[in-house]
Design a protein around this motif. Structure first.
Motif, PDB file in Angstrom:
ATOM      1  N   MET A   1       0.859  -1.165   0.000  1.00 37.53           N
ATOM      2  CA  MET A   1       0.000   0.000   0.000  1.00 37.53           C
ATOM      3  C   MET A   1       0.899   1.218   0.000  1.00 37.53           C
ATOM      4  N   SER A   2       0.693   2.111  -0.952  1.00 38.15           N
ATOM      5  CA  SER A   2       1.526   3.314  -1.024  1.00 38.15           C
ATOM      6  C   SER A   2       0.944   4.403  -0.150  1.00 38.15           C
ATOM      7  N   GLU A   3       1.846   5.268   0.328  1.00 40.33           N
ATOM      8  CA  GLU A   3       1.413   6.364   1.182  1.00 40.33           C
ATOM      9  C   GLU A   3       1.701   7.671   0.478  1.00 40.33           C
ATOM     10  N   GLN A   4       0.758   8.591   0.552  1.00 40.59           N
ATOM     11  CA  GLN A   4       0.936   9.912  -0.022  1.00 40.59           C
ATOM     12  C   GLN A   4       1.891  10.704   0.851  1.00 40.59           C
ATOM     13  N   SER A   5       2.649  11.601   0.241  1.00 40.60           N
ATOM     14  CA  SER A   5       3.549  12.465   0.995  1.00 40.60           C
ATOM     15  C   SER A   5       2.756  13.259   2.021  1.00 40.60           C
ATOM     16  N   GLY A   6       3.229  13.248   3.256  1.00 40.48           N
ATOM     17  CA  GLY A   6       2.550  14.012   4.303  1.00 40.48           C
ATOM     18  C   GLY A   6       1.433  13.264   4.992  1.00 40.48           C
ATOM     19  N   THR A   7       1.044  12.120   4.489  1.00 37.66           N
ATOM     20  CA  THR A   7      -0.050  11.375   5.111  1.00 37.66           C
ATOM     21  C   THR A   7       0.443  10.156   5.863  1.00 37.66           C
ATOM     22  N   GLY A   9       2.532   9.270   8.384  1.00 40.93           N
ATOM     23  CA  GLY A   9       2.521   9.118   9.835  1.00 40.93           C
ATOM     24  C   GLY A   9       1.131   8.937  10.395  1.00 40.93           C
ATOM     25  N   THR A  10       0.224   9.789  10.000  1.00 46.13           N
ATOM     26  CA  THR A  10      -1.146   9.696  10.514  1.00 46.13           C
ATOM     27  C   THR A  10      -1.825   8.437  10.001  1.00 46.13           C
ATOM     28  N   ASP A  11      -1.653   8.141   8.722  1.00 40.54           N
ATOM     29  CA  ASP A  11      -2.261   6.930   8.166  1.00 40.54           C
ATOM     30  C   ASP A  11      -1.717   5.696   8.881  1.00 40.54           C
ATOM     31  N   ARG A  12      -0.429   5.693   9.149  1.00 35.77           N
ATOM     32  CA  ARG A  12       0.181   4.566   9.844  1.00 35.77           C
ATOM     33  C   ARG A  12      -0.414   4.410  11.247  1.00 35.77           C
ATOM     34  N   ARG A  13      -0.639   5.529  11.937  1.00 36.37           N
ATOM     35  CA  ARG A  13      -1.254   5.461  13.273  1.00 36.37           C
ATOM     36  C   ARG A  13      -2.685   4.931  13.197  1.00 36.37           C
ATOM     37  N   ILE A  14      -3.419   5.328  12.181  1.00 34.30           N
ATOM     38  CA  ILE A  14      -4.789   4.814  12.006  1.00 34.30           C
ATOM     39  C   ILE A  14      -4.747   3.312  11.769  1.00 34.30           C
ATOM     40  N   LEU A  15      -3.832   2.870  10.912  1.00 32.41           N
ATOM     41  CA  LEU A  15      -3.708   1.438  10.634  1.00 32.41           C
ATOM     42  C   LEU A  15      -3.265   0.666  11.872  1.00 32.41           C
ATOM     43  N   GLU A  16      -2.406   1.261  12.683  1.00 33.27           N
ATOM     44  CA  GLU A  16      -2.012   0.604  13.934  1.00 33.27           C
ATOM     45  C   GLU A  16      -3.212   0.469  14.861  1.00 33.27           C
ATOM     46  N   LEU A  53     -14.004   0.498  14.409  1.00 37.03           N
ATOM     47  CA  LEU A  53     -13.297   0.066  13.206  1.00 37.03           C
ATOM     48  C   LEU A  53     -13.877   0.734  11.961  1.00 37.03           C
ATOM     49  N   ASP A  54     -15.193   0.756  11.867  1.00 38.77           N
ATOM     50  CA  ASP A  54     -15.842   1.413  10.721  1.00 38.77           C
ATOM     51  C   ASP A  54     -15.434   2.882  10.644  1.00 38.77           C
ATOM     52  N   GLN A  55     -15.376   3.549  11.792  1.00 43.80           N
ATOM     53  CA  GLN A  55     -14.969   4.954  11.812  1.00 43.80           C
ATOM     54  C   GLN A  55     -13.519   5.117  11.361  1.00 43.80           C
ATOM     55  N   CYS A  56     -12.646   4.233  11.807  1.00 45.08           N
ATOM     56  CA  CYS A  56     -11.238   4.315  11.402  1.00 45.08           C
ATOM     57  C   CYS A  56     -11.081   4.090   9.900  1.00 45.08           C
ATOM     58  N   GLN A  62     -11.317   8.683   3.711  1.00 47.00           N
ATOM     59  CA  GLN A  62     -11.430  10.125   3.503  1.00 47.00           C
ATOM     60  C   GLN A  62     -10.056  10.743   3.253  1.00 47.00           C
ATOM     61  N   ARG A  63      -9.090  10.378   4.098  1.00 45.44           N
ATOM     62  CA  ARG A  63      -7.739  10.934   3.983  1.00 45.44           C
ATOM     63  C   ARG A  63      -7.128  10.598   2.625  1.00 45.44           C
ATOM     64  N   ARG A  64      -7.269   9.364   2.214  1.00 45.40           N
ATOM     65  CA  ARG A  64      -6.695   8.933   0.938  1.00 45.40           C
ATOM     66  C   ARG A  64      -7.388   9.609  -0.244  1.00 45.40           C
ATOM     67  N   ALA A  65      -8.696   9.761  -0.162  1.00 43.20           N
ATOM     68  CA  ALA A  65      -9.435  10.439  -1.239  1.00 43.20           C
ATOM     69  C   ALA A  65      -9.004  11.899  -1.346  1.00 43.20           C
ATOM     70  N   ARG A  66      -8.848  12.556  -0.209  1.00 44.08           N
ATOM     71  CA  ARG A  66      -8.403  13.950  -0.209  1.00 44.08           C
ATOM     72  C   ARG A  66      -6.998  14.067  -0.800  1.00 44.08           C
ATOM     73  N   ALA A  67      -6.112  13.163  -0.402  1.00 39.18           N
ATOM     74  CA  ALA A  67      -4.742  13.190  -0.926  1.00 39.18           C
ATOM     75  C   ALA A  67      -4.744  12.941  -2.434  1.00 39.18           C
ATOM     76  N   ASP A  68      -5.540  11.972  -2.894  1.00 36.65           N
ATOM     77  CA  ASP A  68      -5.632  11.669  -4.320  1.00 36.65           C
ATOM     78  C   ASP A  68      -6.171  12.846  -5.121  1.00 36.65           C
ATOM     79  N   ALA A  69      -7.016  13.665  -4.481  1.00 31.75           N
ATOM     80  CA  ALA A  69      -7.599  14.826  -5.152  1.00 31.75           C
ATOM     81  C   ALA A  69      -6.711  16.065  -5.009  1.00 31.75           C
ATOM     82  N   GLY A  70      -5.537  15.904  -4.403  1.00 24.98           N
ATOM     83  CA  GLY A  70      -4.639  17.038  -4.236  1.00 24.98           C
ATOM     84  C   GLY A  70      -5.021  17.950  -3.085  1.00 24.98           C
ATOM     85  N   GLU A  71      -5.895  17.475  -2.217  1.00 26.01           N
ATOM     86  CA  GLU A  71      -6.321  18.261  -1.060  1.00 26.01           C
ATOM     87  C   GLU A  71      -5.550  17.811   0.177  1.00 26.01           C
TER      88      GLU A  71
END
Length: 89
Positions: A1-7, A9-16, A53-56, A62-71
């Motif tokens: 799974m690739s991570e967007q620049s800047g995301t 650390g937070t994405d990793r914490r969510i996955l943890e 879990l559903d919320q996480c 949401q985070r990935r969609a925003r990153a993919d959209a350049g937001e």
């Protein structure tokens, strides 16, 4: 799974956190089988974990969609259980 620049650390914490909750689910199921908790306790606690879990997962999407959209993925926020469950169905 690739991570967007800047995301990352937070994405990793969510996955943890997701991994921790999956382990908690396993622990509850084992406790039921071993007779350390009753079925109503297992159901109640599993429901709480599943909602979290559903919320996480929703927040991560949401985070990935925003990153993919350049937001800014930091603009994503935890939605209420009711709102997330509405999207799931």
């Amino acid at each position: 799974m690739s991570e967007q620049s800047g995301t990352g650390g937070t994405d990793r914490r969510i996955l943890e956190r997701i991994s921790e909750m999956v382990e908690a689910e396993r622990g509850l199921r084992a406790a039921l089988v071993e007779g350390r908790i009753d079925q109503s306790t297992e159901h109640r606690e599993l429901k709480e974990i599943e909602e979290q879990l559903d919320q996480c997962w929703d927040l991560l999407r949401q985070r990935r969609a925003r990153a993919d959209a350049g937001e800014d993925p930091g603009g994503a926020s935890v939605r209420s259980v009711d709102e997330v469950e509405r999207y799931e169905s």
